[in-house]
Motif scaffolding. Structure first.
Motif, short mmCIF file in Angstrom:
data_model
loop_
_atom_site.label_atom_id
_atom_site.label_comp_id
_atom_site.label_asym_id
_atom_site.label_seq_id
_atom_site.Cartn_x
_atom_site.Cartn_y
_atom_site.Cartn_z
N ILE A 53 14.64 -7.29 0.38
CA ILE A 53 14.74 -6.26 -0.66
C ILE A 53 13.36 -5.82 -1.12
N PHE A 54 12.45 -6.78 -1.31
CA PHE A 54 11.08 -6.43 -1.70
C PHE A 54 10.41 -5.58 -0.63
N LEU A 55 10.61 -5.91 0.64
CA LEU A 55 10.03 -5.14 1.72
C LEU A 55 10.56 -3.70 1.72
N ALA A 56 11.86 -3.56 1.57
CA ALA A 56 12.46 -2.22 1.55
C ALA A 56 12.03 -1.43 0.31
N ALA A 57 11.98 -2.09 -0.82
CA ALA A 57 11.54 -1.42 -2.05
C ALA A 57 10.08 -1.00 -1.93
N GLY A 58 9.26 -1.86 -1.35
CA GLY A 58 7.86 -1.52 -1.15
C GLY A 58 7.70 -0.31 -0.24
N TYR A 59 8.48 -0.26 0.83
CA TYR A 59 8.45 0.90 1.73
C TYR A 59 8.82 2.17 0.97
N SER A 60 9.90 2.11 0.22
CA SER A 60 10.36 3.27 -0.52
C SER A 60 9.32 3.74 -1.54
N ILE A 61 8.75 2.81 -2.25
CA ILE A 61 7.77 3.16 -3.28
C ILE A 61 6.51 3.77 -2.65
N LYS A 67 4.16 10.82 -0.54
CA LYS A 67 4.74 12.18 -0.43
C LYS A 67 4.73 12.93 -1.76
N GLY A 68 4.27 12.29 -2.83
CA GLY A 68 4.18 12.96 -4.12
C GLY A 68 5.47 12.98 -4.91
N ALA A 69 6.37 12.05 -4.62
CA ALA A 69 7.66 12.04 -5.28
C ALA A 69 7.80 10.89 -6.27
N TYR A 70 6.77 10.11 -6.49
CA TYR A 70 6.88 8.95 -7.38
C TYR A 70 6.58 9.32 -8.83
N PHE A 71 5.49 10.01 -9.06
CA PHE A 71 5.09 10.39 -10.40
C PHE A 71 5.65 11.77 -10.74
N LEU A 119 1.33 -7.34 -3.40
CA LEU A 119 1.17 -6.37 -2.32
C LEU A 119 1.79 -5.02 -2.68
N ILE A 120 2.96 -5.05 -3.29
CA ILE A 120 3.62 -3.80 -3.67
C ILE A 120 2.81 -3.07 -4.75
N TRP A 121 2.37 -3.80 -5.76
CA TRP A 121 1.62 -3.16 -6.84
C TRP A 121 0.30 -2.59 -6.35
N THR A 122 -0.39 -3.28 -5.44
CA THR A 122 -1.66 -2.73 -4.95
C THR A 122 -1.46 -1.64 -3.91
N PRO A 125 -1.55 2.26 -5.62
CA PRO A 125 -2.79 3.05 -5.73
C PRO A 125 -3.43 3.34 -4.39
N VAL A 126 -3.28 2.43 -3.41
CA VAL A 126 -3.84 2.69 -2.09
C VAL A 126 -3.18 3.93 -1.48
N ALA A 127 -1.86 4.01 -1.57
CA ALA A 127 -1.14 5.18 -1.04
C ALA A 127 -1.52 6.44 -1.82
N TYR A 128 -1.63 6.32 -3.12
CA TYR A 128 -1.95 7.48 -3.95
C TYR A 128 -3.35 8.02 -3.64
N PHE A 129 -4.34 7.12 -3.59
CA PHE A 129 -5.70 7.59 -3.34
C PHE A 129 -5.89 8.02 -1.88
N THR A 130 -5.14 7.43 -0.96
CA THR A 130 -5.17 7.90 0.42
C THR A 130 -4.65 9.33 0.50
N ARG A 131 -3.57 9.60 -0.21
CA ARG A 131 -3.03 10.95 -0.24
C ARG A 131 -4.03 11.94 -0.86
N GLN A 132 -4.71 11.49 -1.90
CA GLN A 132 -5.73 12.34 -2.52
C GLN A 132 -6.83 12.69 -1.51
N LEU A 133 -7.29 11.70 -0.73
CA LEU A 133 -8.32 11.95 0.27
C LEU A 133 -7.83 12.88 1.38
#
Length: 144
Positions: A53-61, A67-71, A119-122, A125-133
């Motif tokens: 469940i954590f793996l699937a939730a991490g993927y979804s998040i 993709k810009g759908a979290y915030f 891992l999920i919490w970090t 921001p990695v995904a967010y800042f990667t998208r920004q770049l």
């Protein structure tokens, strides 16, 4: 979900759907491993399922963030990303304690949840800042 536009809602549903099938596929594989090979890799069966469940939730998040759908459009995404990074680092720090081992007798313990949570919490921001770049590179290439 009123604060999300139609694209964001669609992406959230899409990656929620993918996460559900990740859980189903991993559960089927795990069931077959236990049935045919008698392999148990965590202390309890519920811990194994919780990690799925954590793996699937991490993927979804992560996919929703990328993709810009979290915030929502009104949130200060940079501030939240930095806060999530500190929460993730704190979870990593808590998971490295010598008094709470991650593996005992070759089986994962419930202390692994802290590491996976970190891992999920970090990854947020990695995904967010990667998208920004990526967006910044695209804008630079489009303007040339």
């Amino acid at each position: 979900m009123d604060n999300f536009d139609e694209y964001q809602k669609l992406m959230r549903y899409k990656y929620g759907y993918h996460s559900f099938f990740i859980i189903v596929a991993l559960s089927i594989i795990n069931f077959n491993l236990e049935l045919f090979y008698d392999i148990q890799w965590a202390e309890t069966k519920s811990l194994e399922f919780m990690l799925f469940i954590f793996l699937a939730a991490g993927y979804s998040i992560v996919m929703n963030v990328y993709k810009g759908a979290y915030f929502t459009k009104k949130q200060n995404s940079n501030m939240y990303a930095v806060i999530f990074l500190f929460i993730g680092i704190a979870n990593f720090y808590l998971s490295i304690s010598p008094y709470s081992p991650l593996i005992i007798d070759g089986l994962l313990t419930s202390n692994i949840i802290k590491l996976v949570n970190g891992l999920i919490w970090t990854s947020l921001p990695v995904a967010y800042f990667t998208r920004q770049l990526v967006d910044k590179k695209r804008n630079e290439n489009d303007s040339d």
